[in-house]
Design an enzyme around this catalytic site. Structure first.
Site, PDB file in Angstrom:
ATOM      1  N   HIS A 180       0.638  -1.138   0.261  1.00 56.00           N
ATOM      2  CA  HIS A 180      -0.331  -0.368  -0.101  1.00 56.00           C
ATOM      3  C   HIS A 180       0.342   1.131   0.328  1.00 56.00           C
ATOM      4  O   HIS A 180       1.517   1.941   1.059  1.00 56.00           O
ATOM      5  CB  HIS A 180      -0.942  -0.102   1.117  1.00 56.00           C
ATOM      6  CG  HIS A 180       0.019  -0.022   2.867  1.00 56.00           C
ATOM      7  ND1 HIS A 180       0.111   0.963   3.327  1.00 56.00           N
ATOM      8  CD2 HIS A 180      -0.536  -0.765   3.139  1.00 56.00           C
ATOM      9  CE1 HIS A 180       0.503   0.859   4.186  1.00 56.00           C
ATOM     10  NE2 HIS A 180      -0.135  -0.004   4.717  1.00 56.00           N
ATOM     11  N   GLU A 218      -4.764   1.738   2.495  1.00 59.41           N
ATOM     12  CA  GLU A 218      -4.835   0.365   3.898  1.00 59.41           C
ATOM     13  C   GLU A 218      -5.444   0.743   5.168  1.00 59.41           C
ATOM     14  O   GLU A 218      -5.762   0.412   5.714  1.00 59.41           O
ATOM     15  CB  GLU A 218      -3.698   0.203   2.958  1.00 59.41           C
ATOM     16  CG  GLU A 218      -4.030  -1.266   4.119  1.00 59.41           C
ATOM     17  CD  GLU A 218      -3.070  -1.204   5.637  1.00 59.41           C
ATOM     18  OE1 GLU A 218      -3.347  -2.687   6.032  1.00 59.41           O
ATOM     19  OE2 GLU A 218      -2.900  -0.235   5.961  1.00 59.41           O
ATOM     20  N   GLU A 219      -4.451   2.405   5.581  1.00 58.85           N
ATOM     21  CA  GLU A 219      -4.247   2.192   6.790  1.00 58.85           C
ATOM     22  C   GLU A 219      -6.163   3.018   7.753  1.00 58.85           C
ATOM     23  O   GLU A 219      -5.933   2.773   8.457  1.00 58.85           O
ATOM     24  CB  GLU A 219      -3.266   3.085   7.146  1.00 58.85           C
ATOM     25  CG  GLU A 219      -2.176   3.433   6.499  1.00 58.85           C
ATOM     26  CD  GLU A 219      -1.163   2.298   8.257  1.00 58.85           C
ATOM     27  OE1 GLU A 219      -2.559   2.039   8.489  1.00 58.85           O
ATOM     28  OE2 GLU A 219      -0.501   1.625   7.439  1.00 58.85           O
ATOM     29  N   HIS A 229       4.439   2.486  12.681  1.00 59.35           N
ATOM     30  CA  HIS A 229       2.710   3.521  13.133  1.00 59.35           C
ATOM     31  C   HIS A 229       3.851   4.842  14.429  1.00 59.35           C
ATOM     32  O   HIS A 229       3.156   5.537  15.607  1.00 59.35           O
ATOM     33  CB  HIS A 229       1.568   3.254  13.892  1.00 59.35           C
ATOM     34  CG  HIS A 229       0.833   2.439  13.027  1.00 59.35           C
ATOM     35  ND1 HIS A 229      -0.187   2.498  12.824  1.00 59.35           N
ATOM     36  CD2 HIS A 229       1.499   1.621  12.015  1.00 59.35           C
ATOM     37  CE1 HIS A 229      -1.125   1.952  11.724  1.00 59.35           C
ATOM     38  NE2 HIS A 229      -0.087   1.576  10.851  1.00 59.35           N
ATOM     39  N   ASP A 244       5.943   1.640   6.347  1.00 55.73           N
ATOM     40  CA  ASP A 244       4.491   0.696   6.397  1.00 55.73           C
ATOM     41  C   ASP A 244       3.588   1.708   5.165  1.00 55.73           C
ATOM     42  O   ASP A 244       2.795   3.227   5.800  1.00 55.73           O
ATOM     43  CB  ASP A 244       3.607   1.283   7.698  1.00 55.73           C
ATOM     44  CG  ASP A 244       2.642   0.284   7.990  1.00 55.73           C
ATOM     45  OD1 ASP A 244       2.154   0.063   6.800  1.00 55.73           O
ATOM     46  OD2 ASP A 244       1.574   0.623   9.244  1.00 55.73           O
ATOM     47  N   ASP A 279       3.240  -6.610   3.321  1.00 53.85           N
ATOM     48  CA  ASP A 279       3.080  -4.849   4.427  1.00 53.85           C
ATOM     49  C   ASP A 279       4.521  -5.164   5.842  1.00 53.85           C
ATOM     50  O   ASP A 279       5.517  -6.276   5.324  1.00 53.85           O
ATOM     51  CB  ASP A 279       2.022  -5.558   5.088  1.00 53.85           C
ATOM     52  CG  ASP A 279       1.497  -3.872   5.378  1.00 53.85           C
ATOM     53  OD1 ASP A 279       2.802  -3.023   5.974  1.00 53.85           O
ATOM     54  OD2 ASP A 279       0.416  -4.079   5.004  1.00 53.85           O
TER      55      ASP A 279
END
Length: 361
Positions: free
Chosen positions: A68, A214-215, A325, A182, A237
């Protein structure tokens, strides 16, 4: 920084690009630049996911390899009278990792630097120092003296806000630090798979995909998969690295450098047994290292891919990554290279008969 080889240069361009969910133009353009020379055809879906198609030696099954494009970030919601920016998180953030971090606000007239403001501990009562501040109480300081000045800088509600962390090769050069691993590493894997298939026979059509949003709910994977209608899907991922102080095997199993993770279960799907067995058998046969993991607290694009149309056998293959994250994450180059090698070897086996066999196993 030392001179970068071609792969590191690609990884730098991908991770330095700024793109939160719904605003993925920069990373899409970087991915397109690298994947277009390797593909027979490049298109997008109507939400902006990038789809690069490579035809093999037979018209056989359609194989989707999806990373992504989006990274977690923030969005401007309001400018107060003193010129401070209020914001909405876009994707999952934990308050502990946000305060005093640098950010870039992407306006229509250019980028504006800022920092997530925080009170000095000296003026906080003792009980307040022990708690993390609520996201709703945070703001971004862009060095504006008034609302009018912030507006003159080009700031508007809806503008994307991204973390700041330049791509960095660490002292041990296998360790790579960046924002947005990510999931720009997934985009890099999709690019590199197509590159390594250039001189290989593969009895299928391969789609290297950069999905959007995606997130915030695996959204671009839904639309891109609907456009492709694949027979087999791989989501590539980041995964959780369990090799830092304080993390036990109850929390996370994987170690950086020990191979890509085969995700047997996550919150968005139960991995497809037939496909999973083919992947691990291939890894064993080719002596490619891998690790198993389960992530009950998160999901990947496989969650959308496998539910498209009449169902798509799908598997998530992830790279163990520290500090996902947050503003700065770290992964191991060997895991990236072994993930590519594994997916390439599996694709070479995915002819029509094999796909039919594993679909119902």
């Amino acid at each position: 920084m030392a001179n970068l080889d071609e792969t590191l240069q690609m990884l730098k361009e991908l991770t330095d690009a700024n793109g939160i969910p719904g605003n993925e133009r920069e990373p899409r353009e970087v991915m397109k630049k690298h994947i277009e020379p390797l593909a027979d055809e490049v298109s997008t879906d109507n939400l902006g996911s990038l789809i690069a198609k490579k035809q093999g030696t037979a018209s056989g099954p359609k194989i989707m390899v999806a990373g992504h494009l989006d990274e977690i970030g923030f969005m401007v919601t309001h400018i107060d009278d003193k010129g401070f920016i209020k914001f909405q998180t876009v994707g999952g953030w934990w308050e502990q990792v946000m305060l005093a971090q640098r950010v870039t606000i992407m306006t229509r007239t250019g980028n504006v630097p800022g920092v997530i403001g925080s009170k000095p501990p000296h003026i906080l009562p003792p009980e307040a120092r022990k708690k993390s501040m609520d996201k709703k109480d945070m703001f971004i300081d862009i060095g504006a003296s008034s609302k009018e000045e912030a507006q003159e800088f080009g700031i508007r509600p809806g503008d994307a806000i991204v973390p700041v962390c330049d791509f960095t090769v660490m002292k041990n050069e296998k360790y790579l630090m960046a924002k947005a691993w990510d999931n720009r590493i997934g985009c890099a894997i999709a690019i590199e798979v197509l590159r390594q298939l250039q001189n290989e026979d593969h009895p299928n059509t391969v789609y290297g995909v950069g999905t959007v949003q995606e997130e915030v709910g695996l959204r671009g994977a839904k639309t891109a998969t609907n456009q492709i209608q694949p027979d087999i899907g791989f989501a590539v991922d980041v995964g959780i690295a369990g090799d830092t102080p304080g993390v036990t095997t109850k929390d996370a199993l994987a170690k950086m450098g020990d191979g890509p993770q085969i995700i047997v279960y996550d919150a968005s799907m139960v991995s497809h047994k037939g496909l999973r067995d083919l992947v691990t058998d291939t890894a064993d046969e080719k002596k490619i290292p891998y690790q198993f993991d389960a992530v009950p607290g998160g999901g990947t694009d496989s969650g959308s891919i496998h539910l498209t149309a009449n169902g798509v056998p799908a598997l998530s293959i992830t790279i163990a990554t520290r500090y996902i994250h947050t503003h700065a994450a770290i992964l191991h180059r060997d895991d990236f290279e072994n993930a590519v090698k594994l997916i390439v070897e599996v694709i070479k086996k995915l002819d029509a008969e094999t796909v039919k066999e594993i679909t119902f196993s």
